[in-house]
Design an enzyme around this catalytic site. Structure first.
Site, short mmCIF file in Angstrom:
data_model
loop_
_atom_site.label_atom_id
_atom_site.label_comp_id
_atom_site.label_asym_id
_atom_site.label_seq_id
_atom_site.Cartn_x
_atom_site.Cartn_y
_atom_site.Cartn_z
N GLY A 17 -3.31 8.56 3.51
CA GLY A 17 -3.67 8.45 5.06
C GLY A 17 -5.34 8.19 5.21
N ASN A 19 -6.91 5.56 5.02
CA ASN A 19 -6.94 4.35 5.63
C ASN A 19 -6.85 4.38 7.17
OD1 ASN A 19 -8.02 1.53 3.90
ND2 ASN A 19 -6.23 2.54 2.49
N ARG A 70 18.25 -1.08 3.11
CA ARG A 70 16.96 -1.44 3.55
C ARG A 70 16.70 -1.94 4.98
NH1 ARG A 70 12.51 -1.82 0.20
NH2 ARG A 70 13.69 -1.76 -1.65
N MET A 95 4.84 2.75 0.94
CA MET A 95 5.22 2.28 -0.48
C MET A 95 6.72 1.92 -0.09
SD MET A 95 2.55 2.96 -2.11
CE MET A 95 3.18 2.83 -3.72
N ASN A 112 -1.15 -5.51 5.96
CA ASN A 112 -1.06 -4.73 4.82
C ASN A 112 -2.50 -4.76 3.85
OD1 ASN A 112 -0.35 -2.75 2.95
ND2 ASN A 112 1.20 -4.10 1.85
N HIS A 114 -4.16 -4.10 -0.07
CA HIS A 114 -3.95 -4.23 -1.50
C HIS A 114 -5.19 -3.75 -2.16
CE1 HIS A 114 -1.63 -4.28 -5.17
NE2 HIS A 114 -2.41 -5.32 -5.50
N THR A 146 4.51 -10.78 4.29
CA THR A 146 5.51 -12.01 4.39
C THR A 146 6.65 -11.31 3.28
OG1 THR A 146 4.50 -13.11 2.28
CG2 THR A 146 4.24 -14.08 4.46
N ASP A 150 2.87 -8.72 -1.98
CA ASP A 150 1.24 -8.61 -1.85
C ASP A 150 1.00 -10.03 -1.99
OD1 ASP A 150 1.00 -5.92 -1.74
OD2 ASP A 150 1.07 -5.77 -3.96
N GLU A 179 -12.16 -0.66 1.27
CA GLU A 179 -10.71 -0.67 2.05
C GLU A 179 -11.16 -0.19 3.68
OE1 GLU A 179 -7.23 1.10 0.47
OE2 GLU A 179 -7.82 0.34 -1.69
C1 GRF Z 1 -4.62 2.29 -0.74
O1 GRF Z 1 -5.23 2.09 -1.96
C2 GRF Z 1 -4.09 0.90 -0.24
O2 GRF Z 1 -4.67 -0.29 -0.73
C3 GRF Z 1 -2.51 0.93 -0.94
O3 GRF Z 1 -2.42 2.22 -0.62
C4 GRF Z 1 -3.44 2.95 -0.65
C5 GRF Z 1 -3.36 3.93 0.44
O4 GRF Z 1 -4.26 4.90 0.44
N1 GRF Z 1 -1.91 0.02 -0.28
P1 GRF Z 1 -4.49 5.93 1.77
O5 GRF Z 1 -3.14 6.48 1.94
O6 GRF Z 1 -4.92 5.17 2.93
O7 GRF Z 1 -5.69 6.92 1.48
#
Ligand code: GRF
Length: 222
Positions: A17, A19, A70, A95, A112, A114, A146, A150, A179
Protein backbone atom coordinates in the site's frame (compact mmCIF):
# COMPACT_ATOMS: atom_id res chain seq x y z
CA UNK A 1 -6.25 23.10 -6.90
CA UNK A 2 -9.42 23.73 -8.83
CA UNK A 3 -12.91 24.63 -7.71
CA UNK A 4 -14.18 21.23 -8.89
CA UNK A 5 -15.50 19.06 -6.04
CA UNK A 6 -13.17 16.57 -4.37
CA UNK A 7 -13.30 13.18 -6.09
CA UNK A 8 -14.53 10.27 -3.96
CA UNK A 9 -12.07 7.39 -4.20
CA UNK A 10 -12.26 3.70 -3.42
CA UNK A 11 -8.80 2.11 -3.26
CA UNK A 12 -8.33 -1.62 -3.89
CA UNK A 13 -5.18 -3.22 -2.51
CA UNK A 14 -3.67 -6.60 -1.75
CA UNK A 15 -0.41 -5.71 -0.02
CA UNK A 16 1.99 -3.04 1.08
CA UNK A 17 0.00 0.00 0.00
CA UNK A 18 2.77 2.52 -0.64
CA UNK A 19 0.78 3.96 -3.56
CA UNK A 20 -2.18 4.30 -1.20
CA UNK A 21 0.11 6.08 1.26
CA UNK A 22 1.35 8.44 -1.45
CA UNK A 23 -2.26 9.34 -2.32
CA UNK A 24 -3.11 9.94 1.36
CA UNK A 25 -0.09 12.23 1.70
CA UNK A 26 -0.89 14.14 -1.51
CA UNK A 27 -4.38 14.82 -0.11
CA UNK A 28 -2.80 15.96 3.20
CA UNK A 29 -0.55 18.40 1.32
CA UNK A 30 -3.57 19.77 -0.59
CA UNK A 31 -2.06 18.62 -3.87
CA UNK A 32 -5.07 16.47 -4.62
CA UNK A 33 -8.73 17.30 -4.05
CA UNK A 34 -9.89 13.81 -3.13
CA UNK A 35 -11.50 11.89 -0.33
CA UNK A 36 -10.74 8.21 0.20
CA UNK A 37 -14.15 6.79 1.07
CA UNK A 38 -13.00 3.20 1.51
CA UNK A 39 -9.97 0.93 1.17
CA UNK A 40 -10.74 -2.69 0.30
CA UNK A 41 -8.26 -5.56 0.42
CA UNK A 42 -8.69 -9.18 -0.63
CA UNK A 43 -5.84 -10.08 1.78
CA UNK A 44 -6.42 -9.79 5.50
CA UNK A 45 -2.75 -9.12 6.24
CA UNK A 46 -2.35 -6.33 3.70
CA UNK A 47 -0.28 -3.58 5.29
CA UNK A 48 -2.34 -1.02 3.37
CA UNK A 49 -5.38 -1.83 5.55
CA UNK A 50 -3.36 -0.72 8.56
CA UNK A 51 -2.27 2.47 6.78
CA UNK A 52 -5.94 3.28 6.14
CA UNK A 53 -7.12 2.49 9.68
CA UNK A 54 -4.38 4.67 11.12
CA UNK A 55 -5.97 7.56 9.21
CA UNK A 56 -9.54 6.60 10.19
CA UNK A 57 -10.34 5.66 6.60
CA UNK A 58 -12.92 2.83 6.39
CA UNK A 59 -10.92 -0.33 5.64
CA UNK A 60 -12.58 -3.58 4.59
CA UNK A 61 -11.31 -7.09 4.02
CA UNK A 62 -13.29 -8.97 1.37
CA UNK A 63 -11.93 -12.48 0.89
CA UNK A 64 -12.14 -13.51 -2.76
CA UNK A 65 -11.90 -17.17 -1.68
CA UNK A 66 -15.26 -16.99 0.04
CA UNK A 67 -17.09 -16.39 -3.26
CA UNK A 68 -17.94 -19.13 -5.75
CA UNK A 69 -16.86 -17.08 -8.77
CA UNK A 70 -14.87 -14.03 -9.84
CA UNK A 71 -18.16 -12.34 -10.73
CA UNK A 72 -19.62 -12.91 -7.26
CA UNK A 73 -16.52 -11.42 -5.64
CA UNK A 74 -16.77 -8.43 -7.99
CA UNK A 75 -20.44 -7.96 -7.08
CA UNK A 76 -19.38 -7.67 -3.44
CA UNK A 77 -16.78 -5.07 -4.46
CA UNK A 78 -19.36 -3.08 -6.44
CA UNK A 79 -21.80 -3.20 -3.51
CA UNK A 80 -19.23 -1.86 -1.07
CA UNK A 81 -17.89 0.80 -3.44
CA UNK A 82 -21.43 2.01 -4.17
CA UNK A 83 -22.36 1.97 -0.49
CA UNK A 84 -19.42 4.32 0.09
CA UNK A 85 -20.49 6.51 -2.86
CA UNK A 86 -17.21 5.95 -4.68
CA UNK A 87 -16.83 7.72 -8.04
CA UNK A 88 -13.34 6.59 -9.04
CA UNK A 89 -11.78 3.22 -8.23
CA UNK A 90 -8.00 3.10 -7.72
CA UNK A 91 -6.31 -0.28 -8.01
CA UNK A 92 -3.04 0.01 -6.12
CA UNK A 93 -1.30 -3.34 -6.01
CA UNK A 94 -4.62 -5.19 -6.20
CA UNK A 95 -3.72 -8.70 -7.32
CA UNK A 96 -7.08 -9.76 -8.81
CA UNK A 97 -8.28 -9.60 -12.38
CA UNK A 98 -11.53 -7.68 -12.62
CA UNK A 99 -14.50 -9.21 -14.44
CA UNK A 100 -17.02 -7.28 -16.57
CA UNK A 101 -19.19 -7.03 -13.43
CA UNK A 102 -16.76 -4.45 -12.00
CA UNK A 103 -15.62 -2.97 -15.28
CA UNK A 104 -19.16 -2.28 -16.53
CA UNK A 105 -20.23 -0.86 -13.16
CA UNK A 106 -17.35 1.65 -13.26
CA UNK A 107 -16.63 1.98 -17.00
CA UNK A 108 -13.67 4.37 -17.51
CA UNK A 109 -13.71 5.00 -13.76
CA UNK A 110 -11.20 2.34 -12.68
CA UNK A 111 -7.49 3.19 -12.76
CA UNK A 112 -4.58 0.81 -12.31
CA UNK A 113 -0.82 1.25 -12.24
CA UNK A 114 1.70 -1.10 -13.80
CA UNK A 115 5.45 -1.00 -13.11
CA UNK A 116 6.50 -0.96 -16.78
CA UNK A 117 5.94 1.10 -19.89
CA UNK A 118 2.80 -0.53 -21.28
CA UNK A 119 2.37 -2.45 -23.49
CA UNK A 120 5.77 -3.87 -22.46
CA UNK A 121 5.99 -6.54 -19.79
CA UNK A 122 2.35 -7.08 -18.73
CA UNK A 123 1.33 -9.23 -15.78
CA UNK A 124 3.43 -10.12 -12.76
CA UNK A 125 7.18 -9.60 -12.29
CA UNK A 126 7.37 -6.67 -14.70
CA UNK A 127 10.72 -5.53 -13.29
CA UNK A 128 12.17 -9.06 -13.68
CA UNK A 129 10.86 -9.16 -17.25
CA UNK A 130 12.51 -5.79 -18.00
CA UNK A 131 15.88 -6.94 -16.59
CA UNK A 132 15.73 -10.27 -18.44
CA UNK A 133 14.94 -8.50 -21.71
CA UNK A 134 17.80 -6.06 -21.21
CA UNK A 135 15.95 -2.80 -21.84
CA UNK A 136 17.77 0.46 -21.04
CA UNK A 137 14.59 2.17 -19.90
CA UNK A 138 11.49 0.99 -18.13
CA UNK A 139 9.01 2.95 -16.04
CA UNK A 140 5.39 2.92 -15.01
CA UNK A 141 1.96 3.44 -16.53
CA UNK A 142 -1.38 4.58 -15.12
CA UNK A 143 -4.25 3.35 -17.28
CA UNK A 144 -7.99 2.82 -17.30
CA UNK A 145 -8.81 -0.81 -16.59
CA UNK A 146 -10.40 -2.85 -19.36
CA UNK A 147 -11.03 -6.58 -19.68
CA UNK A 148 -7.42 -7.30 -20.80
CA UNK A 149 -4.29 -7.52 -18.67
CA UNK A 150 -2.53 -4.16 -18.28
CA UNK A 151 -3.72 -3.03 -21.70
CA UNK A 152 -6.29 -0.29 -21.07
CA UNK A 153 -6.09 3.29 -22.38
CA UNK A 154 -2.93 4.98 -21.06
CA UNK A 155 -3.38 8.07 -18.86
CA UNK A 156 0.18 8.92 -17.75
CA UNK A 157 3.58 7.24 -18.07
CA UNK A 158 6.98 7.95 -16.57
CA UNK A 159 10.31 6.69 -17.86
CA UNK A 160 12.95 5.27 -15.53
CA UNK A 161 16.48 4.24 -16.57
CA UNK A 162 17.70 0.69 -15.99
CA UNK A 163 21.24 0.66 -14.55
CA UNK A 164 23.85 -1.95 -15.46
CA UNK A 165 24.00 -3.49 -12.00
CA UNK A 166 20.30 -3.24 -11.16
CA UNK A 167 18.58 -6.16 -9.53
CA UNK A 168 14.81 -6.43 -9.21
CA UNK A 169 14.78 -4.66 -5.86
CA UNK A 170 16.81 -1.65 -7.06
CA UNK A 171 14.79 -1.24 -10.25
CA UNK A 172 11.48 -1.67 -8.41
CA UNK A 173 12.47 1.03 -5.91
CA UNK A 174 13.35 3.51 -8.66
CA UNK A 175 10.06 2.77 -10.46
CA UNK A 176 8.07 2.97 -7.22
CA UNK A 177 9.19 6.56 -6.62
CA UNK A 178 7.76 7.52 -10.00
CA UNK A 179 4.56 5.53 -9.39
CA UNK A 180 3.87 7.59 -6.30
CA UNK A 181 4.19 10.78 -8.32
CA UNK A 182 2.20 9.86 -11.45
CA UNK A 183 -0.69 8.09 -9.71
CA UNK A 184 -1.50 11.31 -7.87
CA UNK A 185 -1.11 13.23 -11.11
CA UNK A 186 -3.54 10.94 -12.97
CA UNK A 187 -6.15 11.19 -10.20
CA UNK A 188 -5.79 14.98 -10.21
CA UNK A 189 -6.41 15.09 -13.97
CA UNK A 190 -9.58 13.06 -13.43
CA UNK A 191 -10.71 15.28 -10.55
CA UNK A 192 -10.18 18.34 -12.72
CA UNK A 193 -12.45 16.79 -15.35
CA UNK A 194 -9.67 16.85 -17.94
CA UNK A 195 -9.60 13.21 -19.06
CA UNK A 196 -11.55 12.08 -22.08
CA UNK A 197 -11.31 8.51 -23.38
CA UNK A 198 -11.41 8.37 -27.18
CA UNK A 199 -11.18 4.69 -28.11
CA UNK A 200 -7.72 3.51 -27.07
CA UNK A 201 -6.44 7.02 -26.47
CA UNK A 202 -6.92 9.30 -23.49
CA UNK A 203 -7.09 12.97 -24.38
CA UNK A 204 -5.97 15.37 -21.64
CA UNK A 205 -7.56 18.78 -22.01
CA UNK A 206 -5.02 21.60 -21.88
CA UNK A 207 -2.15 19.18 -21.24
CA UNK A 208 1.40 20.35 -20.59
CA UNK A 209 4.24 18.06 -21.78
CA UNK A 210 4.79 17.02 -18.14
CA UNK A 211 1.23 15.77 -17.95
CA UNK A 212 1.36 13.45 -20.95
CA UNK A 213 4.78 11.83 -20.43
CA UNK A 214 7.68 12.51 -18.15
CA UNK A 215 11.20 11.18 -18.19
CA UNK A 216 13.42 11.07 -15.14
CA UNK A 217 17.09 10.40 -15.32
CA UNK A 218 17.75 9.54 -11.72
CA UNK A 219 21.44 8.85 -11.24
CA UNK A 220 21.38 8.71 -7.47
CA UNK A 221 22.25 5.36 -5.91
CA UNK A 222 19.16 3.45 -4.85
C1 GRF B 1 3.26 -1.47 -7.62
O1 GRF B 1 4.53 -1.78 -8.12
C2 GRF B 1 2.25 -1.36 -8.73
O2 GRF B 1 2.81 -0.89 -9.92
C3 GRF B 1 1.79 -2.78 -8.89
O3 GRF B 1 1.75 -3.29 -7.59
C4 GRF B 1 2.69 -2.59 -6.78
C5 GRF B 1 1.95 -2.08 -5.57
O4 GRF B 1 2.80 -1.48 -4.64
N1 GRF B 1 0.52 -2.82 -9.58
P1 GRF B 1 2.22 -0.85 -3.30
O5 GRF B 1 1.37 -1.91 -2.61
O6 GRF B 1 1.42 0.36 -3.67
O7 GRF B 1 3.43 -0.51 -2.49
Amino acid sequence: MTSMPAVKLGVLISGEGTNLQAIIEAIDRNELAAEIRVVISNKIAARGLERARRRAIPAEFIDHRSFPSREDFDRALVDSLRAHQVELVICAGFMRLLSPVMIDAFRNRIMNIHPALCPAFPGVNAQRQALDYGVRFSGCTVFFVTEGIDDGPVIVQAVVPVEQDDDEVALAARIHAEEHRIYTQAIRLYQEGRLEVRGRRVHIRGASPEETATATIDRSPS
